[in-house]
Motif scaffolding. Structure first.
Motif, PDB file in Angstrom:
ATOM      1  N   UNK A  63       0.839  -1.194   0.000  1.00  0.00           N
ATOM      2  CA  UNK A  63       0.000   0.000   0.000  1.00  0.00           C
ATOM      3  C   UNK A  63       0.877   1.247   0.000  1.00  0.00           C
ATOM      4  N   UNK A  64       0.312   2.339  -0.421  1.00  0.00           N
ATOM      5  CA  UNK A  64       1.035   3.608  -0.462  1.00  0.00           C
ATOM      6  C   UNK A  64       1.570   3.979   0.928  1.00  0.00           C
ATOM      7  N   UNK A  65       0.817   3.646   1.972  1.00  0.00           N
ATOM      8  CA  UNK A  65       1.237   3.971   3.336  1.00  0.00           C
ATOM      9  C   UNK A  65       2.462   3.173   3.780  1.00  0.00           C
ATOM     10  N   UNK A  66       2.757   2.067   3.103  1.00  0.00           N
ATOM     11  CA  UNK A  66       3.903   1.231   3.464  1.00  0.00           C
ATOM     12  C   UNK A  66       5.132   1.492   2.594  1.00  0.00           C
ATOM     13  N   UNK A  67       5.141   2.622   1.876  1.00  0.00           N
ATOM     14  CA  UNK A  67       6.273   2.968   1.012  1.00  0.00           C
ATOM     15  C   UNK A  67       6.830   4.321   1.427  1.00  0.00           C
ATOM     16  N   UNK A  68       8.152   4.412   1.481  1.00  0.00           N
ATOM     17  CA  UNK A  68       8.803   5.681   1.809  1.00  0.00           C
ATOM     18  C   UNK A  68       9.925   5.928   0.803  1.00  0.00           C
ATOM     19  N   UNK A  69       9.941   7.132   0.239  1.00  0.00           N
ATOM     20  CA  UNK A  69      10.990   7.536  -0.703  1.00  0.00           C
ATOM     21  C   UNK A  69      11.743   8.694  -0.067  1.00  0.00           C
ATOM     22  N   UNK A  70      13.072   8.566   0.017  1.00  0.00           N
ATOM     23  CA  UNK A  70      13.884   9.632   0.596  1.00  0.00           C
ATOM     24  C   UNK A  70      15.071   9.937  -0.317  1.00  0.00           C
ATOM     25  N   UNK A  71      15.522  11.184  -0.246  1.00  0.00           N
ATOM     26  CA  UNK A  71      16.723  11.614  -0.949  1.00  0.00           C
ATOM     27  C   UNK A  71      17.624  12.258   0.088  1.00  0.00           C
ATOM     28  N   UNK A  72      18.855  11.730   0.192  1.00  0.00           N
ATOM     29  CA  UNK A  72      19.787  12.262   1.174  1.00  0.00           C
ATOM     30  C   UNK A  72      21.218  11.984   0.721  1.00  0.00           C
ATOM     31  N   UNK A  73      22.030  13.012   0.757  1.00  0.00           N
ATOM     32  CA  UNK A  73      23.459  12.906   0.440  1.00  0.00           C
ATOM     33  C   UNK A  73      23.719  12.205  -0.894  1.00  0.00           C
ATOM     34  N   UNK A  74      22.955  12.602  -1.902  1.00  0.00           N
ATOM     35  CA  UNK A  74      23.193  12.073  -3.240  1.00  0.00           C
ATOM     36  C   UNK A  74      22.664  10.669  -3.474  1.00  0.00           C
ATOM     37  N   UNK A  75      21.823  10.159  -2.584  1.00  0.00           N
ATOM     38  CA  UNK A  75      21.252   8.824  -2.746  1.00  0.00           C
ATOM     39  C   UNK A  75      19.732   8.882  -2.634  1.00  0.00           C
ATOM     40  N   UNK A  76      19.085   8.115  -3.480  1.00  0.00           N
ATOM     41  CA  UNK A  76      17.639   7.973  -3.423  1.00  0.00           C
ATOM     42  C   UNK A  76      17.357   6.597  -2.834  1.00  0.00           C
ATOM     43  N   UNK A  77      16.502   6.536  -1.821  1.00  0.00           N
ATOM     44  CA  UNK A  77      16.153   5.261  -1.195  1.00  0.00           C
ATOM     45  C   UNK A  77      14.653   5.036  -1.291  1.00  0.00           C
ATOM     46  N   UNK A  78      14.302   3.819  -1.646  1.00  0.00           N
ATOM     47  CA  UNK A  78      12.904   3.383  -1.660  1.00  0.00           C
ATOM     48  C   UNK A  78      12.817   2.244  -0.654  1.00  0.00           C
ATOM     49  N   UNK A  79      12.045   2.460   0.401  1.00  0.00           N
ATOM     50  CA  UNK A  79      11.916   1.391   1.384  1.00  0.00           C
ATOM     51  C   UNK A  79      10.465   1.231   1.788  1.00  0.00           C
ATOM     52  N   UNK A  80      10.173   0.066   2.312  1.00  0.00           N
ATOM     53  CA  UNK A  80       8.810  -0.202   2.712  1.00  0.00           C
ATOM     54  C   UNK A  80       8.632  -1.622   3.176  1.00  0.00           C
ATOM     55  N   UNK A  81       7.369  -2.055   3.166  1.00  0.00           N
ATOM     56  CA  UNK A  81       7.057  -3.396   3.663  1.00  0.00           C
ATOM     57  C   UNK A  81       5.826  -3.944   2.964  1.00  0.00           C
ATOM     58  N   UNK A  82       5.908  -5.214   2.641  1.00  0.00           N
ATOM     59  CA  UNK A  82       4.736  -5.961   2.184  1.00  0.00           C
ATOM     60  C   UNK A  82       4.477  -6.998   3.264  1.00  0.00           C
ATOM     61  N   UNK A  83       3.406  -6.804   4.054  1.00  0.00           N
ATOM     62  CA  UNK A  83       3.157  -7.707   5.173  1.00  0.00           C
ATOM     63  C   UNK A  83       2.746  -9.099   4.709  1.00  0.00           C
TER      64      UNK A  83
END
Length: 147
Positions: A63-83
């Motif tokens: 779900x959209x609520x279980x996904x987080x996209x961040x940009x920090x120090x030149x890196x893009x991270x996609x993290x989350x969970x599928x229960x």
């Protein structure tokens, strides 16, 4: 109940990479603060055109609520969970092939990506991350003055 785990060669490579980074005392290469290994890794496509880079990540069952996209120090991270789906009364799993759990994908941003204008949208189980390109600095001629 015995939980079946889908074999993932990429996960095995990431585990080896994390062990090497840990042995060298550099942590996990700056990719993830957690030392836990992801149960699954979503697949991505990375496209480029004249205006932007586009990352498409397949996240079925997330779900959209279980996904987080961040940009920090030149890196893009996609993290989350599928229960993991819980067993319902009177139903038992005979085969479990779909992976579940937490995930993390991270990417170095290209030099010409504008980190301040990153946008993400979620549609039909696919995450679209738009990385606009910065306009190139145009060369300018400097007038040389004579004293």
């Amino acid at each position: 109940m015995t939980v079946l785990r889908h074999w993932n060669s990429l996960r095995d490579i990431q585990e080896l990479q994390n062990r090497v980074f840990n042995a060298l005392g550099t942590g996990s290469g700056g990719q993830c603060e957690s030392r836990a290994v992801a149960e699954w890794v979503p697949v991505v496509d990375i496209l480029e055109d004249e205006k932007e880079y586009l990352i498409k990540a397949e996240l079925p069952g997330v779900t959209r609520e279980n996904v987080q996209v961040t940009v920090e120090k030149g890196r893009l991270a996609i993290k989350g969970e599928r229960p993991f789906e819980k067993e319902e009364d009177g139903r038992k799993y005979h085969r479990v092939e779909r992976s579940s759990g937490t995930f993390l994908r991270s990417f170095n941003l290209p030099e010409n990506a504008d980190a301040e204008k990153v946008e993400a949208e979620f549609k039909d189980g696919v995450l679209f991350v738009h990385l606009p390109k910065q306009e190139k600095a145009k060369p300018r001629e400097i007038e040389v003055k004579v004293n």
